[in-house]
Design a protein around this motif. Structure first.
Motif, mmCIF file in Angstrom:
data_model
loop_
_atom_site.group_PDB
_atom_site.id
_atom_site.type_symbol
_atom_site.label_atom_id
_atom_site.label_comp_id
_atom_site.label_asym_id
_atom_site.label_seq_id
_atom_site.Cartn_x
_atom_site.Cartn_y
_atom_site.Cartn_z
ATOM 1 N N HIS A 89 0.835 -1.206 0.000
ATOM 2 C CA HIS A 89 0.000 0.000 0.000
ATOM 3 C C HIS A 89 0.869 1.256 0.000
ATOM 4 O O HIS A 89 0.616 2.209 -0.746
ATOM 5 C CB HIS A 89 -0.918 -0.031 1.229
ATOM 6 C CG HIS A 89 -1.904 1.091 1.251
ATOM 7 N ND1 HIS A 89 -1.643 2.292 1.872
ATOM 8 C CD2 HIS A 89 -3.155 1.201 0.716
ATOM 9 C CE1 HIS A 89 -2.687 3.095 1.721
ATOM 10 N NE2 HIS A 89 -3.618 2.457 1.029
ATOM 11 N N GLU A 95 -0.061 1.948 -15.393
ATOM 12 C CA GLU A 95 -0.057 0.647 -14.716
ATOM 13 C C GLU A 95 -0.384 0.756 -13.227
ATOM 14 O O GLU A 95 -1.151 -0.046 -12.685
ATOM 15 C CB GLU A 95 1.302 -0.035 -14.885
ATOM 16 C CG GLU A 95 1.357 -1.376 -14.163
ATOM 17 C CD GLU A 95 2.701 -2.081 -14.309
ATOM 18 O OE1 GLU A 95 3.525 -1.667 -15.139
ATOM 19 O OE2 GLU A 95 2.907 -3.058 -13.565
ATOM 20 N N THR A 96 0.188 1.742 -12.566
ATOM 21 C CA THR A 96 0.051 1.809 -11.105
ATOM 22 C C THR A 96 -1.343 2.245 -10.651
ATOM 23 O O THR A 96 -1.655 2.178 -9.467
ATOM 24 C CB THR A 96 1.105 2.765 -10.508
ATOM 25 O OG1 THR A 96 0.982 4.035 -11.175
ATOM 26 C CG2 THR A 96 2.509 2.232 -10.709
ATOM 27 N N ALA A 137 2.537 1.756 -3.344
ATOM 28 C CA ALA A 137 1.606 2.235 -4.372
ATOM 29 C C ALA A 137 1.192 3.686 -4.151
ATOM 30 O O ALA A 137 1.033 4.442 -5.114
ATOM 31 C CB ALA A 137 0.366 1.343 -4.394
ATOM 32 N N ARG A 186 5.504 7.288 -15.181
ATOM 33 C CA ARG A 186 4.800 6.282 -14.381
ATOM 34 C C ARG A 186 5.030 6.534 -12.889
ATOM 35 O O ARG A 186 4.094 6.445 -12.079
ATOM 36 C CB ARG A 186 5.315 4.896 -14.753
ATOM 37 C CG ARG A 186 4.660 3.766 -13.987
ATOM 38 C CD ARG A 186 5.226 2.423 -14.418
ATOM 39 N NE ARG A 186 6.642 2.307 -14.081
ATOM 40 C CZ ARG A 186 7.470 1.362 -14.533
ATOM 41 N NH1 ARG A 186 7.008 0.448 -15.361
ATOM 42 N NH2 ARG A 186 8.736 1.326 -14.190
ATOM 43 N N LEU A 239 -4.082 0.766 -11.119
ATOM 44 C CA LEU A 239 -4.755 -0.416 -10.570
ATOM 45 C C LEU A 239 -4.286 -0.688 -9.143
ATOM 46 O O LEU A 239 -5.082 -1.048 -8.284
ATOM 47 C CB LEU A 239 -4.462 -1.626 -11.462
ATOM 48 C CG LEU A 239 -5.057 -2.956 -10.995
ATOM 49 C CD1 LEU A 239 -6.575 -2.933 -11.069
ATOM 50 C CD2 LEU A 239 -4.520 -4.111 -11.836
ATOM 51 N N TYR A 240 -2.996 -0.498 -8.891
ATOM 52 C CA TYR A 240 -2.453 -0.823 -7.571
ATOM 53 C C TYR A 240 -2.920 0.187 -6.520
ATOM 54 O O TYR A 240 -3.044 -0.142 -5.357
ATOM 55 C CB TYR A 240 -0.914 -0.871 -7.605
ATOM 56 C CG TYR A 240 -0.376 -1.679 -8.765
ATOM 57 C CD1 TYR A 240 -1.076 -2.787 -9.244
ATOM 58 C CD2 TYR A 240 0.811 -1.337 -9.398
ATOM 59 C CE1 TYR A 240 -0.607 -3.523 -10.321
ATOM 60 C CE2 TYR A 240 1.293 -2.077 -10.466
ATOM 61 C CZ TYR A 240 0.567 -3.164 -10.932
ATOM 62 O OH TYR A 240 1.027 -3.903 -11.997
ATOM 63 N N GLY A 276 -5.829 1.776 -6.855
ATOM 64 C CA GLY A 276 -7.291 1.778 -6.834
ATOM 65 C C GLY A 276 -7.861 3.094 -7.320
ATOM 66 O O GLY A 276 -8.997 3.439 -6.994
ATOM 67 N N ASP A 277 -7.078 3.840 -8.110
ATOM 68 C CA ASP A 277 -7.571 5.117 -8.644
ATOM 69 C C ASP A 277 -8.448 4.891 -9.869
ATOM 70 O O ASP A 277 -8.467 3.807 -10.451
ATOM 71 C CB ASP A 277 -6.381 6.000 -9.062
ATOM 72 C CG ASP A 277 -5.616 6.520 -7.865
ATOM 73 O OD1 ASP A 277 -6.150 6.413 -6.742
ATOM 74 O OD2 ASP A 277 -4.483 7.009 -8.049
ATOM 75 N N SER A 278 -9.125 5.963 -10.248
ATOM 76 C CA SER A 278 -9.927 5.899 -11.470
ATOM 77 C C SER A 278 -9.006 6.026 -12.685
ATOM 78 O O SER A 278 -8.206 6.973 -12.777
ATOM 79 C CB SER A 278 -10.953 7.029 -11.472
ATOM 80 O OG SER A 278 -11.376 7.281 -12.785
ATOM 81 N N ARG A 279 -9.124 5.087 -13.601
ATOM 82 C CA ARG A 279 -8.288 5.112 -14.799
ATOM 83 C C ARG A 279 -8.625 6.324 -15.666
ATOM 84 O O ARG A 279 -7.741 6.964 -16.244
ATOM 85 C CB ARG A 279 -8.503 3.811 -15.580
ATOM 86 C CG ARG A 279 -7.439 3.514 -16.599
ATOM 87 C CD ARG A 279 -7.645 2.138 -17.200
ATOM 88 N NE ARG A 279 -6.785 1.944 -18.348
ATOM 89 C CZ ARG A 279 -5.552 1.472 -18.289
ATOM 90 N NH1 ARG A 279 -5.020 1.143 -17.144
ATOM 91 N NH2 ARG A 279 -4.825 1.319 -19.389
#
Lengths: 369, 213
Positions: free
Chosen positions: B79, B106-107, B82, B154, B109-110, B112-115
């Motif tokens: 956590h 990529e990060t 990330a 990134r 997803l790790y 938990g943000d909105s893409r």
């Protein structure tokens, strides 16, 4: 982030990852497709045949119990009410002694046909209307032919000169096929006190219920002398049903488990290979913040995608093969159940590789050349 | 003021009889860019991995905003990696099967943000780093300098409070190196602590201070 959104993101990422490594994805799909096809073409074919045989065995003719009663026993048609109160009764009918009748148009000549007075609470099961005054008889095709009646209507006379209007043809139900050529004169239950019956036909709801029902029926007849009652069933067919359901079912289950087990091992081996090939990928993901549980989730979701596609393709190919070769199909319940089981097996087989991938040190994996 | 990141008597050894770090301490404050220097094999990269919670120290602690975090369970360390850290690896460590844009995202997803929300920020970073035109290219189709700038995009996407960069300019031409160092400087100005492992005296010269191993 909401759990559903999270699940959707994991599903999307695992789908993309699956197609980023097409060789391992196609291999896993082929394994699961092979698993489903092998099961459907072997034990699935057996299940199809088993279901076809069981359907035949479960027909009403094999579930019928015939109770023959000596005319001197004085059994009345009202026994039907007592029989229908027993559990597991699908249909019951009572029949009087056979009386020869001849075509009324032939003036006492012609081929005789046995006519029986009949009582039942459910005439619709025979495709016959509710009885009126009891002077109408319904005839099967064979009975009409034997009487020499064309056009489906005529008349018949007993030796004593009692006349019956004849209508037909009726469809002979399985439980009465042994009485062909069938000529029945449905009688109203009310006012039947003076009649006696010599045959009682009881149909059990299931083949498995035949034996207990056959044992119970004599108890409700109210006939004092048991020697005047003879109960007959189709014991061979009932035994055959148990044999088919038992032995073929056990064979199918054993084969299915063997195929699933072998495929699970192969999927696990492929999964381990994928983990070894993608060490750097998992190392990067872990280093950038992916938790162990997320790595496990991604790999299992990726396996599930492959398994779902493989199960669909394998099942479709196998069903098509069975249909083309004219073999009995195992049914949607079996096929869907197998696809779910194959997917679950593949996902379960993916747990070990997923745990291996998740538990590696990120920086050790990143340093793989 | 509590430092954003600190090494407290940090020790580490890959093999029992060969200690790489022994009782090493340092602090890294918000707003500063610190260069970690030293000869090859002195443990610079290992120190960065220890500070980035990718390795567990054999002694001492890694402290983030006053809290020792090196003994947190995996979920807690993941956590932090990330949400608080941004990493730039020596070889960029991009996913060769994904596009440049997907690598930068990529990060998401790790964390938990909105893409969808992160896409705009990714676009800004790509434009700032001069790689926006290669957004749909695969890493194998870009130069080493571009790959390192993509890795920096990134690392900075989640606006991390701590940035750890391992030889970020090692294989870059002067112009690319300047873009990378400027971006790290900008992140420090936004309140981050930036730790850069480097051999390059020009990079050291542009950092606020240096720490030698």
């Amino acid at each position: 982030m909401r759990p559903i959104q999270r699940l959707r993101d994991v599903a999307r990422e695992s789908w993309t990852s699956a197609w980023a490594a097409p060789v391992s994805t196609l291999l896993t799909m082929a394994m699961v497709a092979g698993m489903c096809a092998a099961v459907l073409l072997t034990s699935g074919r057996t299940v199809g045949a088993q279901q076809a045989v069981l359907t035949t065995i479960e027909s009403s003719s094999s579930r019928a119990i015939a109770v023959r009663v000596d005319p001197t026993a004085g059994l009345r048609p009202d026994v039907l009410a007592r029989v229908n109160r027993l559990g597991g009764v699908e249909w019951a009918g009572a029949f009087g002694s056979a009386t020869d009748v001849r075509n009324g148009a032939f003036d006492g000549a012609g081929t005789p046909v046995a006519l029986r007075l009949a009582w039942s609470d459910d005439w619709t099961a025979l495709g016959v209307e509710e009885p009126g005054a009891g002077d109408v008889a319904v005839a099967s095709v064979a009975a009409l032919e034997q009487l020499g009646i064309t056009g489906g209507a005529g008349s018949a006379l007993t030796a004593d000169g009692v006349a019956y209007a004849i209508v037909g043809p009726m469809d002979v139900p399985g439980q009465l096929q042994g009485m062909e050529p069938l000529l029945l004169a449905p009688q109203p239950t009310e006012g039947s006190e003076g009649s006696s019956i010599t045959l009682l036909v009881v149909v059990a709801t299931t083949a498995a219920g035949v034996a207990p029902l056959a044992a119970a029926v004599p108890g409700v007849l109210g006939v004092a002398d048991p020697s005047k009652v003879a109960v007959s069933t189709s014991p061979d067919l009932t035994s055959l049903r148990d044999l088919v359901a038992g032995q073929l079912g056990a064979f199918g289950r054993g084969l299915t488990l063997a195929v699933l087990g072998l495929s699970a091992v192969l999927v696990a081996v492929i999964g381990c290979g994928v983990v070894m090939m993608r060490r750097k990928d998992f190392g990067r993901r872990r280093a950038l913040g992916a938790s162990q549980s997320l790595i496990v989730g991604l790999l299992l979701a990726q396996t599930a995608w492959c398994a779902v596609l493989g199960a669909g393709a394998g099942s479709a190919a196998a069903l098509l093969t069975l249909a083309v070769s004219g073999d009995p199909l195992p049914g949607w319940t079996y096929t869907t159940g197998l696809a779910i089981l194959a997917t679950a097996t593949a996902v379960a087989a993916g747990v070990l590789p997923a745990l291996i991938a998740a538990r590696r040190q990120p920086i050790v994996e990143l340093r793989v050349p | 003021m509590t430092p954003l990141l600190a090494a407290d008597e940090l020790s580490f050894r890959y093999e029992p009889r060969a200690p790489l770090l022994e009782g090493w301490s340092a602090t890294f404050d918000a707003g500063e860019v610190v260069a970690v220097t030293g000869p090859s094999g002195s443990g610079k990269s290992t120190l960065l991995y220890l500070l980035g919670l990718m390795l567990r120290p054999t002694g001492g602690h890694v402290v983030v905003e006053g809290e020792p975090v090196d003994q947190l369970p995996d979920r807690g360390r993941a956590h932090l990696r990330a949400h608080r850290f941004g990493f730039v690896f020596q070889d960029a460590a991009l996913d060769p099967t994904r596009s440049v844009a997907d690598n930068i995202l990529e990060t998401v997803l790790y964390r938990g943000d909105s893409r969808a929300v992160s896409r705009a920020r990714a676009r800004e970073l790509m434009e700032a780093m001069g790689v926006a035109v290669r957004a749909e290219a695969k890493p194998g189709q870009v130069s080493g300098g571009q790959a390192q700038r993509i890795a920096l995009c990134r690392a900075l996407l989640g606006d991390p409070r701590i940035v750890l960069a391992d030889e970020p300019t090692g294989n870059l031409d002067l112009a690319s190196a300047d873009v990378v160092i400027s971006a790290l400087r900008t992140q420090a100005d936004r309140g981050a602590a930036v730790v850069v492992v480097t051999h390059d005296p020009a990079v050291v010269a542009r950092c606020d201070r240096g720490v030698a191993l």
